[in-house]
Design a protein around this motif. Sequence first.
Motif, PDB file in Angstrom:
ATOM      1  N   GLY B  48       0.791  -1.169   0.025  1.00  0.00           N
ATOM      2  CA  GLY B  48      -0.204   0.058   0.047  1.00  0.00           C
ATOM      3  C   GLY B  48       0.977   1.208   0.034  1.00  0.00           C
ATOM      4  N   LEU B  49       1.944   1.280   0.708  1.00  0.00           N
ATOM      5  CA  LEU B  49       2.743   2.408   1.074  1.00  0.00           C
ATOM      6  C   LEU B  49       3.488   2.717  -0.395  1.00  0.00           C
ATOM      7  CD1 LEU B  49       4.617   2.115   4.590  1.00  0.00           C
ATOM      8  CD2 LEU B  49       2.774   3.617   3.646  1.00  0.00           C
ATOM      9  N   VAL B  50       3.823   1.382  -0.997  1.00  0.00           N
ATOM     10  CA  VAL B  50       4.405   1.364  -2.422  1.00  0.00           C
ATOM     11  C   VAL B  50       3.689   2.352  -3.447  1.00  0.00           C
ATOM     12  CG1 VAL B  50       5.370   0.324  -4.595  1.00  0.00           C
ATOM     13  CG2 VAL B  50       6.039  -0.222  -2.210  1.00  0.00           C
ATOM     14  N   GLY B  58       3.217  10.936 -10.732  1.00  0.00           N
ATOM     15  CA  GLY B  58       2.485  11.802 -11.585  1.00  0.00           C
ATOM     16  C   GLY B  58       1.331  12.533 -11.016  1.00  0.00           C
ATOM     17  N   ASP B  59       0.953  13.424 -11.792  1.00  0.00           N
ATOM     18  CA  ASP B  59       0.088  14.385 -11.138  1.00  0.00           C
ATOM     19  C   ASP B  59      -1.443  13.960 -11.220  1.00  0.00           C
ATOM     20  OD1 ASP B  59      -1.417  16.521 -10.074  1.00  0.00           O
ATOM     21  OD2 ASP B  59      -0.764  17.886 -11.361  1.00  0.00           O
ATOM     22  N   THR B  60      -1.657  13.164 -10.341  1.00  0.00           N
ATOM     23  CA  THR B  60      -2.990  12.515 -10.102  1.00  0.00           C
ATOM     24  C   THR B  60      -4.254  13.283 -10.171  1.00  0.00           C
ATOM     25  OG1 THR B  60      -2.814  12.289  -7.617  1.00  0.00           O
ATOM     26  CG2 THR B  60      -2.028  10.213  -9.183  1.00  0.00           C
ATOM     27  N   SER B  61      -4.250  14.655  -9.537  1.00  0.00           N
ATOM     28  CA  SER B  61      -5.512  15.216  -9.564  1.00  0.00           C
ATOM     29  C   SER B  61      -5.793  15.615 -11.012  1.00  0.00           C
ATOM     30  CB  SER B  61      -5.338  16.398  -8.637  1.00  0.00           C
ATOM     31  OG  SER B  61      -4.061  17.057  -9.036  1.00  0.00           O
ATOM     32  N   MET B  62      -4.732  15.856 -11.810  1.00  0.00           N
ATOM     33  CA  MET B  62      -4.993  16.195 -13.029  1.00  0.00           C
ATOM     34  C   MET B  62      -5.710  15.352 -13.916  1.00  0.00           C
ATOM     35  SD  MET B  62      -2.046  18.380 -15.256  1.00  0.00           S
ATOM     36  CE  MET B  62      -1.580  17.187 -16.208  1.00  0.00           C
ATOM     37  N   VAL B  63      -5.102  13.988 -13.684  1.00  0.00           N
ATOM     38  CA  VAL B  63      -5.737  12.645 -14.171  1.00  0.00           C
ATOM     39  C   VAL B  63      -7.117  12.581 -13.881  1.00  0.00           C
ATOM     40  CG1 VAL B  63      -5.377  10.272 -14.422  1.00  0.00           C
ATOM     41  CG2 VAL B  63      -3.599  11.865 -14.353  1.00  0.00           C
ATOM     42  N   GLN B  73     -15.429   8.302 -13.527  1.00  0.00           N
ATOM     43  CA  GLN B  73     -15.104   8.487 -12.139  1.00  0.00           C
ATOM     44  C   GLN B  73     -13.954   8.001 -11.525  1.00  0.00           C
ATOM     45  OE1 GLN B  73     -16.767  11.483 -10.767  1.00  0.00           O
ATOM     46  NE2 GLN B  73     -15.076  11.215  -9.481  1.00  0.00           N
ATOM     47  N   LEU B  74     -12.861   8.497 -11.630  1.00  0.00           N
ATOM     48  CA  LEU B  74     -11.741   7.663 -10.680  1.00  0.00           C
ATOM     49  C   LEU B  74     -11.850   7.868  -9.297  1.00  0.00           C
ATOM     50  CD1 LEU B  74      -8.388   8.439 -12.485  1.00  0.00           C
ATOM     51  CD2 LEU B  74      -9.510   6.448 -12.530  1.00  0.00           C
ATOM     52  N   GLN B  75     -11.605   7.189  -8.623  1.00  0.00           N
ATOM     53  CA  GLN B  75     -11.552   7.105  -7.021  1.00  0.00           C
ATOM     54  C   GLN B  75     -10.532   8.161  -6.489  1.00  0.00           C
ATOM     55  OE1 GLN B  75     -11.918   3.114  -6.849  1.00  0.00           O
ATOM     56  NE2 GLN B  75     -13.828   3.052  -5.750  1.00  0.00           N
ATOM     57  N   ASP B  76     -11.031   8.929  -5.507  1.00  0.00           N
ATOM     58  CA  ASP B  76     -10.326  10.117  -5.227  1.00  0.00           C
ATOM     59  C   ASP B  76      -8.660   9.951  -5.458  1.00  0.00           C
ATOM     60  OD1 ASP B  76     -10.721   9.480  -1.601  1.00  0.00           O
ATOM     61  OD2 ASP B  76     -10.560   8.304  -3.330  1.00  0.00           O
ATOM     62  N   PRO B  77      -8.414  10.805  -5.783  1.00  0.00           N
ATOM     63  CA  PRO B  77      -6.912  10.784  -5.993  1.00  0.00           C
ATOM     64  C   PRO B  77      -6.054  11.236  -4.670  1.00  0.00           C
ATOM     65  CG  PRO B  77      -7.575  12.947  -6.953  1.00  0.00           C
ATOM     66  CD  PRO B  77      -8.834  11.932  -6.618  1.00  0.00           C
ATOM     67  N   VAL B  78      -4.786  10.588  -4.734  1.00  0.00           N
ATOM     68  CA  VAL B  78      -4.155  10.950  -3.484  1.00  0.00           C
ATOM     69  C   VAL B  78      -3.505  12.177  -3.370  1.00  0.00           C
ATOM     70  CG1 VAL B  78      -2.226   9.785  -2.147  1.00  0.00           C
ATOM     71  CG2 VAL B  78      -3.360   8.631  -3.628  1.00  0.00           C
ATOM     72  N   PRO B  79      -3.815  12.685  -2.123  1.00  0.00           N
ATOM     73  CA  PRO B  79      -3.148  13.964  -1.765  1.00  0.00           C
ATOM     74  C   PRO B  79      -1.663  14.097  -1.781  1.00  0.00           C
ATOM     75  CG  PRO B  79      -4.761  13.925  -0.314  1.00  0.00           C
ATOM     76  CD  PRO B  79      -4.700  12.507  -0.940  1.00  0.00           C
ATOM     77  N   GLN B  80      -0.979  14.915  -2.224  1.00  0.00           N
ATOM     78  CA  GLN B  80       0.776  14.758  -2.198  1.00  0.00           C
ATOM     79  C   GLN B  80       1.244  14.631  -0.955  1.00  0.00           C
ATOM     80  OE1 GLN B  80       2.556  18.050  -4.331  1.00  0.00           O
ATOM     81  NE2 GLN B  80       3.674  16.687  -5.545  1.00  0.00           N
ATOM     82  N   LEU B  81       0.623  15.266   0.090  1.00  0.00           N
ATOM     83  CA  LEU B  81       1.110  15.020   1.479  1.00  0.00           C
ATOM     84  C   LEU B  81       1.186  13.860   1.961  1.00  0.00           C
ATOM     85  CD1 LEU B  81       1.916  16.211   4.118  1.00  0.00           C
ATOM     86  CD2 LEU B  81      -0.346  16.302   4.907  1.00  0.00           C
ATOM     87  N   ILE B  82       0.094  12.829   1.549  1.00  0.00           N
ATOM     88  CA  ILE B  82      -0.018  11.367   1.815  1.00  0.00           C
ATOM     89  C   ILE B  82       0.994  10.608   0.940  1.00  0.00           C
ATOM     90  CG2 ILE B  82      -1.671   9.265   1.613  1.00  0.00           C
ATOM     91  CD1 ILE B  82      -3.583  10.864   2.518  1.00  0.00           C
ATOM     92  N   GLY B  83       1.158  11.179  -0.186  1.00  0.00           N
ATOM     93  CA  GLY B  83       2.169  10.373  -1.170  1.00  0.00           C
ATOM     94  C   GLY B  83       3.582  10.479  -0.441  1.00  0.00           C
ATOM     95  N   VAL B  84       3.940  11.755   0.231  1.00  0.00           N
ATOM     96  CA  VAL B  84       5.359  12.052   0.790  1.00  0.00           C
ATOM     97  C   VAL B  84       5.412  11.127   2.115  1.00  0.00           C
ATOM     98  CG1 VAL B  84       6.450  13.790   1.817  1.00  0.00           C
ATOM     99  CG2 VAL B  84       5.614  14.303  -0.435  1.00  0.00           C
ATOM    100  N   THR B  85       4.162  11.009   2.857  1.00  0.00           N
ATOM    101  CA  THR B  85       4.535  10.679   4.016  1.00  0.00           C
ATOM    102  C   THR B  85       4.568   9.053   3.896  1.00  0.00           C
ATOM    103  OG1 THR B  85       2.395  12.064   4.801  1.00  0.00           O
ATOM    104  CG2 THR B  85       3.002  10.106   6.286  1.00  0.00           C
ATOM    105  N   ALA B  86       3.646   8.465   2.971  1.00  0.00           N
ATOM    106  CA  ALA B  86       4.043   7.107   2.411  1.00  0.00           C
ATOM    107  C   ALA B  86       5.620   6.741   2.304  1.00  0.00           C
ATOM    108  CB  ALA B  86       3.233   6.634   1.232  1.00  0.00           C
ATOM    109  N   VAL B  87       6.065   7.714   1.489  1.00  0.00           N
ATOM    110  CA  VAL B  87       7.450   7.533   1.208  1.00  0.00           C
ATOM    111  C   VAL B  87       8.558   7.287   2.099  1.00  0.00           C
ATOM    112  CG1 VAL B  87       9.625   8.625   0.138  1.00  0.00           C
ATOM    113  CG2 VAL B  87       7.462   8.537  -1.319  1.00  0.00           C
ATOM    114  N   VAL B  88       8.131   8.383   3.291  1.00  0.00           N
ATOM    115  CA  VAL B  88       8.974   8.432   4.420  1.00  0.00           C
ATOM    116  C   VAL B  88       8.817   7.214   5.366  1.00  0.00           C
ATOM    117  CG1 VAL B  88       9.216   9.436   6.648  1.00  0.00           C
ATOM    118  CG2 VAL B  88       8.877  11.031   4.680  1.00  0.00           C
ATOM    119  N   LEU B  89       7.531   6.845   5.422  1.00  0.00           N
ATOM    120  CA  LEU B  89       7.408   5.273   6.152  1.00  0.00           C
ATOM    121  C   LEU B  89       7.922   4.180   5.541  1.00  0.00           C
ATOM    122  CD1 LEU B  89       3.716   5.610   7.210  1.00  0.00           C
ATOM    123  CD2 LEU B  89       5.440   6.130   8.554  1.00  0.00           C
TER     124      LEU B  89
END
Lengths: 128, 300
Positions: B48-50, B58-63, B73-89
């Motif tokens: 999940g973190l990966v 990629g810029d998911t919100s644009m997509v 209707q794409l399911q809600d894109p991931v905010p960048q903050l969560i992406g960054v947190t995932a990388v750190v974890l």
Amino acid sequence: MATRASRSSRTPARRAAGELEAEVLAALWAADGPLTAARAREAVGGELAYNTVQTILVRLYEKGLIGRVADGRRHEYFAVKGAEELAAEQMQALLSRGRDRQAVLQRFATSLSVEDARLLQAMLRRRR
Amino acid sequence: MTISVYVPAALSLLLAAISRIVVGRIAPTRAVVFVVAAMLCAAASTWGLVLLSATLLGDTSMVAEEASERGVQLQDPVPQLIGVTAVVLLVSGVFRVVRVLRARRATTQELRAVCSSCGTGELAVVALAAPHAFAVPGRPGRILVTQGLLSVLDGDERRVVLAHERAHLQSRHHWLRAATEVSAALNPVLIPVREAVAFLVERSADEHAAAVTGSRRLVAAAIAKVALAGGADGGVRAWSAALPFVGCGVSARVAALHADPPRPEPLVPSSVLALGVATAIAAVQATMAFYQLVYWLWPS
């Protein structure tokens, strides 16, 4: 494996030769001084035949794991502490490692809180 | 991304809570169930973190906007903050795994070195006063004890220690522990599961020793004696006091040996396994959602 499956949970299992060697060696290490075969048999406990103990002692002696001294016609056996200092130093170093390393060690028993110690002492006293 | 990417984390919490509750009651041979569930949870949450990290590429919100313009209707894109947190974890998890594996390897090597300075044969004895006993995995596995431990016990009690350590070697408990240690390193939420498994393998070895010697009381007495003899060892106490579990130590093992022999409960293991499988399913779902996202990111 089949032998273990057939073991009853109440009767102690018969011990294989290798297991007995470990027990006799452990008894010699636990003893204060050299033991005759008869004393070693007592120290091991359980109902081992005298001849079995004698055989194991000779085998351990031939492997160089124990030493013996002649006492009249009998032999007295003792644990050989050959590389004593090296092993003790290595072990001491191992036990004083940091927290990561301590977490890996799977101990037979860890030490206790004061409360636990009191409980266990009471339990041991009841047993006597 | 779908919510399924977060499900493994939630289920890990649940598994941790369950393992805390049932560890004292479950039959010790069931430890393997917790190991499998922990591995599935760790794998699913790491995956999940990966996936969450990959959304940074990629810029998911644009997509998502583009997709909705086309009526999808794409399911809600991931905010960048969560992406960054995932990388750190993710990075810290990998770092911890490396540290755990290194510590394991170094400790095993040192234990083997001590054994090899103590002659050949199954039993290796070190002339130290502090009472310690370790199962040293290898080919063949060996049992390492100190003279101090042997001298506080009588013949029957020494047999208990040997049977206990042999059980660790024969049942390959070091693999079970290694698997949960790595799982907990990847996903610290699973630390209680790691502690539960560490406790259960000790219990399992205790019960094996009881079967071999024919007396559960004898095993309890041997454990109590060794623990009491080691009481002066302040260093060890400091480490064990740091464990999150209070009721999972020596006295819990002694108490369990004084109680009735454990009876296998079918319900707990199957529910724990179901939990592990659920995390795997969630991971698959999250992957599919991610694939959908990728499909819109790079429409070939």
